[in-house]
Design a protein around this motif. Sequence first.
Motif, PDB file in Angstrom:
ATOM      1  N   TYR A  18      33.391  50.327  30.389  1.00 17.12           N
ATOM      2  CA  TYR A  18      32.554  49.158  30.668  1.00 17.12           C
ATOM      3  C   TYR A  18      31.966  49.161  32.077  1.00 17.12           C
ATOM      4  O   TYR A  18      31.232  48.249  32.434  1.00 17.12           O
ATOM      5  CB  TYR A  18      33.357  47.874  30.454  1.00 17.12           C
ATOM      6  N   LEU A  19      32.300  50.169  32.873  1.00 17.24           N
ATOM      7  CA  LEU A  19      31.773  50.250  34.234  1.00 17.24           C
ATOM      8  C   LEU A  19      30.433  50.981  34.235  1.00 17.24           C
ATOM      9  O   LEU A  19      30.253  51.979  33.533  1.00 17.24           O
ATOM     10  CB  LEU A  19      32.766  50.974  35.144  1.00 17.24           C
ATOM     11  N   LEU A  20      29.508  50.479  35.033  1.00 17.52           N
ATOM     12  CA  LEU A  20      28.195  51.109  35.159  1.00 17.52           C
ATOM     13  C   LEU A  20      28.297  52.318  36.084  1.00 17.52           C
ATOM     14  O   LEU A  20      29.170  52.357  36.962  1.00 17.52           O
ATOM     15  CB  LEU A  20      27.195  50.090  35.705  1.00 17.52           C
ATOM     16  N   LYS A  24      31.130  50.771  41.996  1.00 17.17           N
ATOM     17  CA  LYS A  24      32.331  51.304  42.638  1.00 17.17           C
ATOM     18  C   LYS A  24      33.496  50.390  42.251  1.00 17.17           C
ATOM     19  O   LYS A  24      33.473  49.193  42.507  1.00 17.17           O
ATOM     20  CB  LYS A  24      32.154  51.315  44.161  1.00 17.17           C
ATOM     21  N   GLN A  25      34.491  50.966  41.638  1.00 17.41           N
ATOM     22  CA  GLN A  25      35.679  50.205  41.261  1.00 17.41           C
ATOM     23  C   GLN A  25      36.455  49.871  42.523  1.00 17.41           C
ATOM     24  O   GLN A  25      36.764  50.751  43.318  1.00 17.41           O
ATOM     25  CB  GLN A  25      36.532  51.030  40.311  1.00 17.41           C
ATOM     26  N   VAL A  26      36.750  48.598  42.721  1.00 19.20           N
ATOM     27  CA  VAL A  26      37.506  48.183  43.896  1.00 19.20           C
ATOM     28  C   VAL A  26      38.973  48.000  43.514  1.00 19.20           C
ATOM     29  O   VAL A  26      39.857  48.606  44.102  1.00 19.20           O
ATOM     30  CB  VAL A  26      36.918  46.900  44.521  1.00 19.20           C
ATOM     31  N   PHE A  89      41.965  42.853  34.653  1.00 24.65           N
ATOM     32  CA  PHE A  89      41.008  42.150  35.509  1.00 24.65           C
ATOM     33  C   PHE A  89      40.487  43.204  36.472  1.00 24.65           C
ATOM     34  O   PHE A  89      41.264  43.846  37.179  1.00 24.65           O
ATOM     35  CB  PHE A  89      41.695  41.007  36.251  1.00 24.65           C
ATOM     36  N   VAL A  90      39.174  43.419  36.473  1.00 19.55           N
ATOM     37  CA  VAL A  90      38.566  44.479  37.259  1.00 19.55           C
ATOM     38  C   VAL A  90      37.598  43.861  38.260  1.00 19.55           C
ATOM     39  O   VAL A  90      36.753  43.045  37.894  1.00 19.55           O
ATOM     40  CB  VAL A  90      37.812  45.483  36.357  1.00 19.55           C
ATOM     41  N   ILE A  91      37.740  44.273  39.503  1.00 20.08           N
ATOM     42  CA  ILE A  91      36.817  43.867  40.549  1.00 20.08           C
ATOM     43  C   ILE A  91      36.052  45.121  40.948  1.00 20.08           C
ATOM     44  O   ILE A  91      36.658  46.119  41.345  1.00 20.08           O
ATOM     45  CB  ILE A  91      37.557  43.283  41.763  1.00 20.08           C
ATOM     46  N   THR A  92      34.725  45.076  40.801  1.00 22.23           N
ATOM     47  CA  THR A  92      33.898  46.204  41.204  1.00 22.23           C
ATOM     48  C   THR A  92      32.995  45.766  42.350  1.00 22.23           C
ATOM     49  O   THR A  92      33.022  44.606  42.763  1.00 22.23           O
ATOM     50  CB  THR A  92      33.022  46.728  40.047  1.00 22.23           C
ATOM     51  N   SER A  93      32.188  46.672  42.815  1.00 23.44           N
ATOM     52  CA  SER A  93      31.260  46.352  43.901  1.00 23.44           C
ATOM     53  C   SER A  93      30.149  45.423  43.443  1.00 23.44           C
ATOM     54  O   SER A  93      29.458  44.834  44.269  1.00 23.44           O
ATOM     55  CB  SER A  93      30.659  47.637  44.459  1.00 23.44           C
ATOM     56  N   ALA A  94      29.977  45.234  42.130  1.00 18.51           N
ATOM     57  CA  ALA A  94      28.869  44.429  41.618  1.00 18.51           C
ATOM     58  C   ALA A  94      29.290  43.221  40.786  1.00 18.51           C
ATOM     59  O   ALA A  94      28.534  42.265  40.665  1.00 18.51           O
ATOM     60  CB  ALA A  94      27.939  45.302  40.781  1.00 18.51           C
ATOM     61  N   ARG A  95      30.482  43.253  40.201  1.00 19.59           N
ATOM     62  CA  ARG A  95      30.849  42.174  39.286  1.00 19.59           C
ATOM     63  C   ARG A  95      32.353  42.070  39.098  1.00 19.59           C
ATOM     64  O   ARG A  95      33.114  42.933  39.531  1.00 19.59           O
ATOM     65  CB  ARG A  95      30.144  42.350  37.939  1.00 19.59           C
TER      66      ARG A  95
END
Length: 169
Positions: A18-20, A24-26, A89-95
Amino acid sequence: MKLVHSPEDDAPASVHRYLLPHEKQVITMRRHPAVLLMPVAVVLGSLIGAGILSGFVGAPIAVAVVWWVWLLVLVWFVWRVAEWSVEYFVITSARLLLTTGLITRQVNMMPLGKVTDMRFERSILGRLIGYGTFVMESAGQDQALSKINYVPYPEQLYLEVVGLIFPGD
């Protein structure tokens, strides 16, 4: 048990899809195991109840029914643990993303740019064992991802997310 993946780790395959490509995965983490407190209490309570009922019920068929019912409660508990194990729960650089569901997969997300207000709440139990709730608002709009319960390390994660929303120089 590992609750939080650092940026050096790769996201689990169930999340990575699901990551674009430019994201960047944080942080990737599971909900706090406290989400399983109620199911554990139900299983233990039903075990005690089944043990007591077995002593009072004389018919072997009735005793078998009591233990089969307890076995169904145990299967329900195993299902809840399996669901917890695939929720991230995923925190990325965009969402922000929340993936849930063992059979039917559900992915809720909120772009970081849309978050206008964010807070975390901690109950007394949450303070004792280390979890909180994130509440996010987005310019008066109703979002798919507005509340995340049982977040481990809420202070650190709050600072991380706020740092992404309001980057410094």
